[in-house]
Design a protein around this motif. Sequence first.
Motif, short mmCIF file in Angstrom:
data_model
loop_
_atom_site.label_atom_id
_atom_site.label_comp_id
_atom_site.label_asym_id
_atom_site.label_seq_id
_atom_site.Cartn_x
_atom_site.Cartn_y
_atom_site.Cartn_z
N HIS A 1 -1.50 3.57 14.76
CA HIS A 1 -2.65 3.73 13.86
C HIS A 1 -2.38 3.06 12.51
O HIS A 1 -3.25 2.39 11.94
N HIS A 2 -1.17 3.22 11.99
CA HIS A 2 -0.83 2.60 10.70
C HIS A 2 -0.65 1.09 10.82
O HIS A 2 -0.91 0.36 9.85
N GLY A 3 -0.19 0.62 11.98
CA GLY A 3 0.09 -0.81 12.13
C GLY A 3 -1.06 -1.64 12.63
O GLY A 3 -0.97 -2.87 12.66
N PHE A 4 -2.16 -0.99 13.02
CA PHE A 4 -3.28 -1.76 13.59
C PHE A 4 -3.90 -2.71 12.57
O PHE A 4 -4.14 -3.88 12.87
N LEU A 5 -4.13 -2.24 11.37
CA LEU A 5 -4.79 -3.08 10.35
C LEU A 5 -3.92 -4.26 9.93
O LEU A 5 -4.42 -5.40 9.91
N PRO A 6 -2.65 -4.09 9.59
CA PRO A 6 -1.84 -5.28 9.26
C PRO A 6 -1.67 -6.23 10.44
O PRO A 6 -1.65 -7.44 10.26
N ALA A 7 -1.55 -5.70 11.67
CA ALA A 7 -1.44 -6.57 12.84
C ALA A 7 -2.72 -7.37 13.05
O ALA A 7 -2.68 -8.57 13.36
N ALA A 8 -3.87 -6.74 12.86
CA ALA A 8 -5.14 -7.44 13.03
C ALA A 8 -5.31 -8.54 12.01
O ALA A 8 -5.81 -9.64 12.32
N THR A 9 -4.87 -8.32 10.77
CA THR A 9 -5.00 -9.36 9.75
C THR A 9 -4.07 -10.53 10.05
O THR A 9 -4.41 -11.69 9.79
N GLY B 1 -5.84 -9.19 3.43
CA GLY B 1 -5.33 -7.83 3.58
C GLY B 1 -5.99 -6.86 2.62
O GLY B 1 -6.33 -5.72 3.00
N LEU B 2 -6.21 -7.28 1.37
CA LEU B 2 -6.87 -6.40 0.41
C LEU B 2 -8.31 -6.12 0.81
O LEU B 2 -8.80 -4.99 0.65
N LEU B 3 -9.01 -7.13 1.34
CA LEU B 3 -10.37 -6.90 1.83
C LEU B 3 -10.38 -5.92 3.00
O LEU B 3 -11.26 -5.05 3.08
N ALA B 4 -9.42 -6.06 3.90
CA ALA B 4 -9.35 -5.15 5.04
C ALA B 4 -9.08 -3.72 4.58
O ALA B 4 -9.67 -2.76 5.11
N ILE B 5 -8.19 -3.56 3.59
CA ILE B 5 -7.91 -2.22 3.08
C ILE B 5 -9.14 -1.62 2.40
O ILE B 5 -9.48 -0.44 2.60
N ALA B 6 -9.82 -2.44 1.59
CA ALA B 6 -11.00 -1.95 0.88
C ALA B 6 -12.11 -1.54 1.84
O ALA B 6 -12.80 -0.53 1.61
N LEU B 7 -12.29 -2.31 2.93
CA LEU B 7 -13.39 -2.03 3.84
C LEU B 7 -13.07 -0.92 4.83
O LEU B 7 -13.80 0.06 4.96
N MET C 1 4.21 -6.36 1.43
CA MET C 1 3.92 -5.91 0.07
C MET C 1 2.52 -5.32 -0.01
O MET C 1 2.31 -4.29 -0.65
N VAL C 2 1.54 -5.96 0.63
CA VAL C 2 0.15 -5.48 0.56
C VAL C 2 0.02 -4.12 1.25
O VAL C 2 -0.62 -3.20 0.72
N PHE C 3 0.64 -3.98 2.42
CA PHE C 3 0.50 -2.74 3.19
C PHE C 3 1.68 -1.79 2.99
O PHE C 3 1.76 -0.78 3.70
N SER C 4 2.60 -2.10 2.06
CA SER C 4 3.76 -1.25 1.80
C SER C 4 4.51 -0.95 3.09
O SER C 4 4.88 0.20 3.38
N TYR C 5 4.75 -1.97 3.89
CA TYR C 5 5.37 -1.81 5.19
C TYR C 5 6.88 -1.97 5.06
O TYR C 5 7.36 -2.93 4.44
N PRO C 6 7.68 -1.08 5.65
CA PRO C 6 9.13 -1.12 5.46
C PRO C 6 9.83 -2.11 6.38
O PRO C 6 10.58 -1.73 7.28
N GLY C 7 9.62 -3.39 6.17
CA GLY C 7 10.20 -4.40 7.05
C GLY C 7 11.29 -5.21 6.37
O GLY C 7 11.72 -4.94 5.24
N VAL C 8 11.74 -6.26 7.09
CA VAL C 8 12.83 -7.09 6.60
C VAL C 8 12.37 -7.95 5.42
O VAL C 8 13.17 -8.26 4.53
N GLY C 9 11.12 -8.36 5.40
CA GLY C 9 10.63 -9.18 4.30
C GLY C 9 10.73 -8.48 2.96
O GLY C 9 11.21 -9.05 1.97
N LYS C 10 10.29 -7.24 2.92
CA LYS C 10 10.41 -6.46 1.68
C LYS C 10 11.86 -6.20 1.33
O LYS C 10 12.25 -6.18 0.16
N LEU C 11 12.69 -5.99 2.36
CA LEU C 11 14.12 -5.79 2.14
C LEU C 11 14.75 -7.02 1.49
O LEU C 11 15.56 -6.91 0.56
N LEU C 12 14.37 -8.20 1.95
CA LEU C 12 14.90 -9.43 1.38
C LEU C 12 14.43 -9.62 -0.05
O LEU C 12 15.20 -10.07 -0.91
N LEU C 13 13.18 -9.29 -0.33
CA LEU C 13 12.66 -9.43 -1.69
C LEU C 13 13.39 -8.51 -2.65
O LEU C 13 13.77 -8.91 -3.76
#
Length: 359
Positions: free
Chosen positions: A222-230, A184-190, A302-314
């Motif tokens: 547009h915002h979800g394409f990169l995390p979905a692709a990874t 995910g970090l590589l995808a964001i950087a590139l 966490m990597v993409f700061s996405y407001p989902g259930v996983g971050k909510l649980l953490l």
Amino acid sequence: MTAIDSSLPPQEPDAISAGTTATTAVQGRGRIPWRFLGNRALFYLFTLWAAITINFFVPRMMKGDAVDQYLARNRNVSPEAAEALRALLGLDTDKSLLQQYFEYWNLLLHGDLGVSLLHGLRPVTEVISQALPWTVGLVGFATLVAFAIGTIGGAIVGWRRGSRLDALIPITTFLSTIPYFWLGLLAIALFSVNLGWFPIGKAYGVGVTPEWSFEFIGEVIHHGFLPAATIIIASLGGWMLGMRNMMLTVLDEDYVMVAQAKGMPNDRVLWRYAARNAVLPQIQSFALSLGFIVGGTIVMEMVFSYPGVGKLLLDATNAKDYALMQGVFLVITLSVLLANLLADVAYAFLDPRTRQTEA
């Protein structure tokens, strides 16, 4: 002509004309396997009770509670207010754990999951309902796409074993071994920092109000394409490798050889005989993946700061928000059990051996 003696017992029907047990099972192929489904339903009900019980007791074995965390951040809270908060959250020490357990079941059966101290005493159902669509929409879509591409691709690679398509297996397997946060970090950087094609994170832009409009939906995509692709890249190798290995096993079966010997078209043998049987073990894995969709991918969020259930649980775990933790775990448990039950139903209808066992 001799008369037939009516006193003789009725003769047994001929076994060949009546059909063997296997023939009877095939003739009753459309019959619903109620016994099998009933046994599975009872098993999942027991599993649900055990999961809810564990879900209640485990958080209370942790040191401290949500009120202690709240008091550490807010020093000006009076002892009376702290005791009132504990009573509101079901953490008061005047009641035993067994009493709290029965009260928890009573509230649960009435659809009350409590309130979240982390989110300003908002109902837990409201907090989860706001985060759940983002996780299901993103992770669910990515899981379906990865399963479809990996299963179809693995079937084709297994059918054409020994060809150049075999190179796809080590490539996709290698991509699956890369830690997701690093991918995910590589995808964001590139694609976000250097090329600027996609946003760095979030589900939509800052200051944008969620609404049902084509502009907002386009921004979410547009915002979800990169995390979905990874997610697809990281999970594609497992689906493709599993389907390819099952295809290699199925292709050596007699019914596939007989179908080819009869001169059936290769496409029909591939999809209606080989792939249809090879995909059966994939269904169980797919059901587990669908169940854990609700849990989300904590690392991805966490990597993409996405407001989902996983971050909510953490966040709920760090704050020791029992009510929110139990609510999220309950939703995850229900989704996993429901997905497995649906997989068993699909397995019973796709695999005739399940119905033959009941017969």
